[in-house]
Design a protein around this motif. Structure first.
Motif, PDB file in Angstrom:
ATOM      1  N   VAL A  36      23.921 -47.956 -21.372  1.00  0.00           N
ATOM      2  CA  VAL A  36      24.104 -46.351 -21.205  1.00  0.00           C
ATOM      3  C   VAL A  36      25.438 -46.357 -20.273  1.00  0.00           C
ATOM      4  CG1 VAL A  36      23.124 -44.322 -20.250  1.00  0.00           C
ATOM      5  CG2 VAL A  36      21.933 -45.723 -21.503  1.00  0.00           C
ATOM      6  N   LEU A  37      26.466 -45.745 -20.824  1.00  0.00           N
ATOM      7  CA  LEU A  37      27.464 -45.142 -19.729  1.00  0.00           C
ATOM      8  C   LEU A  37      27.519 -43.669 -19.369  1.00  0.00           C
ATOM      9  CD1 LEU A  37      30.280 -46.655 -22.180  1.00  0.00           C
ATOM     10  CD2 LEU A  37      29.157 -47.921 -20.412  1.00  0.00           C
ATOM     11  N   LYS A  38      27.710 -43.480 -18.007  1.00  0.00           N
ATOM     12  CA  LYS A  38      27.329 -42.098 -17.645  1.00  0.00           C
ATOM     13  C   LYS A  38      28.668 -41.423 -17.036  1.00  0.00           C
ATOM     14  CE  LYS A  38      24.241 -43.903 -15.117  1.00  0.00           C
ATOM     15  NZ  LYS A  38      23.219 -44.007 -14.148  1.00  0.00           N
ATOM     16  N   ALA A  39      29.029 -40.231 -17.059  1.00  0.00           N
ATOM     17  CA  ALA A  39      29.824 -39.381 -16.550  1.00  0.00           C
ATOM     18  C   ALA A  39      29.409 -38.148 -16.169  1.00  0.00           C
ATOM     19  CB  ALA A  39      31.285 -39.322 -17.461  1.00  0.00           C
ATOM     20  N   THR A  40      30.242 -37.588 -15.092  1.00  0.00           N
ATOM     21  CA  THR A  40      29.719 -36.314 -14.464  1.00  0.00           C
ATOM     22  C   THR A  40      30.593 -35.163 -15.082  1.00  0.00           C
ATOM     23  OG1 THR A  40      30.535 -36.908 -12.508  1.00  0.00           O
ATOM     24  CG2 THR A  40      28.277 -37.172 -12.574  1.00  0.00           C
ATOM     25  N   ASP A  41      31.838 -35.471 -15.726  1.00  0.00           N
ATOM     26  CA  ASP A  41      32.291 -34.483 -16.073  1.00  0.00           C
ATOM     27  C   ASP A  41      33.342 -35.084 -17.280  1.00  0.00           C
ATOM     28  OD1 ASP A  41      34.956 -35.701 -15.125  1.00  0.00           O
ATOM     29  OD2 ASP A  41      34.687 -34.718 -13.265  1.00  0.00           O
ATOM     30  N   GLY A  42      34.201 -34.071 -18.232  1.00  0.00           N
ATOM     31  CA  GLY A  42      34.798 -34.653 -18.962  1.00  0.00           C
ATOM     32  C   GLY A  42      35.865 -35.781 -18.880  1.00  0.00           C
ATOM     33  N   GLU A  43      36.620 -35.503 -17.682  1.00  0.00           N
ATOM     34  CA  GLU A  43      37.583 -36.423 -17.313  1.00  0.00           C
ATOM     35  C   GLU A  43      37.210 -37.832 -17.036  1.00  0.00           C
ATOM     36  OE1 GLU A  43      38.833 -34.354 -13.770  1.00  0.00           O
ATOM     37  OE2 GLU A  43      40.575 -33.230 -15.067  1.00  0.00           O
ATOM     38  N   LYS A  44      35.916 -37.725 -16.500  1.00  0.00           N
ATOM     39  CA  LYS A  44      35.183 -39.276 -16.532  1.00  0.00           C
ATOM     40  C   LYS A  44      34.741 -39.808 -17.601  1.00  0.00           C
ATOM     41  CE  LYS A  44      34.201 -38.365 -11.615  1.00  0.00           C
ATOM     42  NZ  LYS A  44      33.285 -37.551 -10.813  1.00  0.00           N
ATOM     43  N   GLY A  45      34.344 -38.774 -18.403  1.00  0.00           N
ATOM     44  CA  GLY A  45      33.864 -39.249 -19.824  1.00  0.00           C
ATOM     45  C   GLY A  45      35.128 -39.928 -20.550  1.00  0.00           C
ATOM     46  N   LEU A  46      36.147 -39.305 -20.513  1.00  0.00           N
ATOM     47  CA  LEU A  46      37.386 -39.732 -21.197  1.00  0.00           C
ATOM     48  C   LEU A  46      38.053 -40.949 -20.751  1.00  0.00           C
ATOM     49  CD1 LEU A  46      39.764 -36.552 -21.723  1.00  0.00           C
ATOM     50  CD2 LEU A  46      38.606 -37.867 -23.563  1.00  0.00           C
ATOM     51  N   ALA A  47      37.956 -41.322 -19.404  1.00  0.00           N
ATOM     52  CA  ALA A  47      38.314 -42.706 -18.820  1.00  0.00           C
ATOM     53  C   ALA A  47      37.268 -43.542 -19.354  1.00  0.00           C
ATOM     54  CB  ALA A  47      38.214 -42.361 -17.337  1.00  0.00           C
TER      55      ALA A  47
END
Length: 174
Positions: free
Chosen positions: A31-42
């Motif tokens: 599992v990879l986690k991001a708290t917003d779209g920018e972090k998700g894109l990174a």
């Protein structure tokens, strides 16, 4: 052994991220986690997940903007996406973007897990420890179990079954 399937979770609700990530890890996913779209894109530029579970309403880059960033001219996304949002009336809107699934947050968590499993083909294969001193029978049964998608560990006797159970922690011992 089959490599772990990777799920990218993008949601600003840290409690939901933690709970869903824990459940997915138990099911055998990385599992990879991001708290917003920018972090998700990174994260998407660093790793290629098998699936993205995406919230829509987030601070910074929200889910709609994230989807636009990963959607090609034909309307398909680079990676399959499940929309997981508190806005249940948006299913028709996301059908035009060709997302892989839409699961409202108000729904049962099992619906989300079943949708993830359906799209990814499941996390890891279930591990069966097969203990039998009759080698030809054990080999035959192991072959049948592997054909059905299980990972099989063979043990020849009782002490070996006990040792392998402690070391490998199978899902089932036969």
């Amino acid at each position: 052994m089959t490599p772990m399937k990777i799920i990218l979770l993008i949601d600003d609700d840290s409690r939901l991220l933690l709970a869903l990530a824990s459940r997915l890890k138990i099911e055998g996913y990385e599992v990879l986690k991001a708290t917003d779209g920018e972090k998700g894109l990174a994260l998407l530029h660093e790793r290629t997940p098998n699936l993205i579970v995406l919230d829509i309403n987030m601070p910074g880059m929200g889910g709609i903007k994230f989807l636009r960033a990963i959607t090609g001219p034909d309307g398909t996304t680079q990676v399959p996406v499940i929309i997981h949002t508190a806005r249940p009336g948006m299913e028709d809107f996301f059908a035009s973007i060709k997302v892989a699934g839409f699961v409202p947050k108000a729904g049962a968590p099992e619906v989300l897990m079943k949708t993830i499993s359906r799209i990814t083909g499941g996390g890891r294969p279930h591990v069966v420890l097969l203990g039998d001193d009759e080698r030809s029978f054990a080999d035959h049964l192991a072959h049948e179990l592997r054909t059905a998608g299980f990972e099989v560990i063979l043990a020849n006797n009782g002490p070996e079954v006990v040792e392998m159970t402690v070391r490998k922690r199978p899902d089932l011992v036969l």
